[in-house]
Scaffold this active site. Structure first.
Site, mmCIF file in Angstrom:
data_model
loop_
_atom_site.group_PDB
_atom_site.id
_atom_site.type_symbol
_atom_site.label_atom_id
_atom_site.label_comp_id
_atom_site.label_asym_id
_atom_site.label_seq_id
_atom_site.Cartn_x
_atom_site.Cartn_y
_atom_site.Cartn_z
ATOM 1 N N ASP A 74 34.874 38.301 39.934
ATOM 2 C CA ASP A 74 35.493 37.599 38.737
ATOM 3 C C ASP A 74 36.570 38.234 38.097
ATOM 4 O O ASP A 74 37.013 39.145 38.825
ATOM 5 C CB ASP A 74 34.676 37.400 37.596
ATOM 6 C CG ASP A 74 35.030 36.463 36.921
ATOM 7 O OD1 ASP A 74 35.552 35.735 36.597
ATOM 8 O OD2 ASP A 74 35.096 36.916 35.134
ATOM 9 N N ASP B 75 38.942 37.197 35.256
ATOM 10 C CA ASP B 75 38.628 37.119 33.607
ATOM 11 C C ASP B 75 37.793 38.380 32.915
ATOM 12 O O ASP B 75 36.718 37.630 32.921
ATOM 13 C CB ASP B 75 39.116 35.882 32.782
ATOM 14 C CG ASP B 75 40.868 34.544 32.986
ATOM 15 O OD1 ASP B 75 41.266 35.232 32.355
ATOM 16 O OD2 ASP B 75 40.577 35.071 34.196
ATOM 17 N N GLU C 181 40.548 37.308 28.348
ATOM 18 C CA GLU C 181 40.603 35.430 29.227
ATOM 19 C C GLU C 181 42.370 35.265 29.406
ATOM 20 O O GLU C 181 42.853 35.108 28.363
ATOM 21 C CB GLU C 181 39.542 34.720 28.391
ATOM 22 C CG GLU C 181 38.429 35.255 28.301
ATOM 23 C CD GLU C 181 37.360 35.016 29.715
ATOM 24 O OE1 GLU C 181 37.645 34.014 30.277
ATOM 25 O OE2 GLU C 181 36.826 35.537 30.105
ATOM 26 N N LYS D 35 32.637 29.077 43.738
ATOM 27 C CA LYS D 35 32.771 31.109 43.593
ATOM 28 C C LYS D 35 31.810 31.034 44.787
ATOM 29 O O LYS D 35 32.023 31.688 45.818
ATOM 30 C CB LYS D 35 32.395 30.987 42.478
ATOM 31 C CG LYS D 35 33.314 31.295 41.800
ATOM 32 C CD LYS D 35 33.052 32.199 40.228
ATOM 33 C CE LYS D 35 34.384 32.054 39.135
ATOM 34 N NZ LYS D 35 33.985 33.531 38.326
ATOM 35 N N ASN E 83 29.079 31.402 34.662
ATOM 36 C CA ASN E 83 29.876 30.344 35.969
ATOM 37 C C ASN E 83 29.824 32.122 37.428
ATOM 38 O O ASN E 83 29.921 31.279 38.453
ATOM 39 C CB ASN E 83 31.387 30.195 35.814
ATOM 40 C CG ASN E 83 32.520 30.819 35.474
ATOM 41 O OD1 ASN E 83 31.661 32.333 34.350
ATOM 42 N ND2 ASN E 83 34.033 31.175 35.504
#
Length: 236
Positions: A29, A31, A38, A168, A194
């Site tokens: 990932d 952020d 972010e 993802k 997520n």
């Protein structure tokens, strides 16, 4: 049952020793994982909407807002009218790599792994982080712009509209297939809800300074220190 392998490094459903050389792909990932911010919150700060956007971001990452696509559309809509030039300012003035990010990526590349950045954030930043860290693959969301301003929408791309948790996971599986490896030969690193679908698909899931729900489901949780702490667990 969990155990502290070392202070701030918690192992669950995984028993050392593990070898970095047993893996062929590491997916990150962006952020709050590869980078310390972010990005969408910092863009919103340009027009005085950081608190409003950050509250939605935080609830989404904790898993309290289940529909990531709708959450992102709501937040991006609040960016309408932000000058595109503000993105470069956020990158230059606020974006910092997470501690240990460069070291971990370099060690993985040295051991023969490919690296993937897969983000619910934005291509403007993902492309620059990809180049900065010599990452092999990246997928992220593209902000629409017109006349030098953000429109408050994202652009549909060849793979779909928004890179959410399902995308993802699909991207990790797609890259694994491209490399001719099994998903079990992949490591997935993230911090938010997520990220859980791709983490569940990987052979080793790593939560980095993550939300409680993510820490609970990951095989490894780095709660203190930098990303390179994963190398304490993975011998060459």
């Amino acid at each position: 049952m969990s155990q502290d392998f070392a202070p701030g490094l918690v192992l669950q459903r995984v028993t050392p020793p593990l070898r970095l050389a047993d893996f062929r792909l590491i997916a990150f990932d962006m952020d709050s994982t590869l980078i310390t911010i972010e990005c969408i919150d910092e863009i919103a700060d340009v027009i005085g909407k950081k608190a409003e956007v950050a509250a939605i971001t935080e609830a989404t990452m904790r898993g309290e807002i289940a529909d990531f696509k709708e959450s992102l559309r709501r937040r991006v809509a609040l960016l309408e009218g932000v000058p595109v030039a503000a993105l470069q300012r956020v990158y230059d003035e606020r974006l910092r790599l997470s501690p240990g990010a460069a070291e971990l990526v370099a060690a993985c590349k040295s051991a023969g792994l490919k690296a993937l950045l897969v983000s619910g954030g934005f291509t403007f930043f993902a492309d620059r982080v990809k180049a900065r860290l010599d990452i092999d693959f990246a997928r992220s969301n593209l902000l629409e712009e017109a006349n030098g301003l953000l429109t408050g929408r994202v652009v549909e791309q060849s793979w779909g509209d928004i890179c959410d948790g399902a995308e993802k996971r699909r991207t990790l599986l797609e890259v694994a297939s491209l490399l001719g490896i099994a998903p079990q030969q992949a490591i997935a690193v993230g911090d938010g809800a997520n990220d859980l679908p791709m983490m569940a698909a990987a052979g080793l899931s790593v939560a980095y300074h993550a939300k409680p729900r993510v820490r609970a489901q990951a095989m490894v949780a780095i709660n203190e220190g930098g990303l390179d702490r994963l190398l304490e667990l993975l011998g060459r």
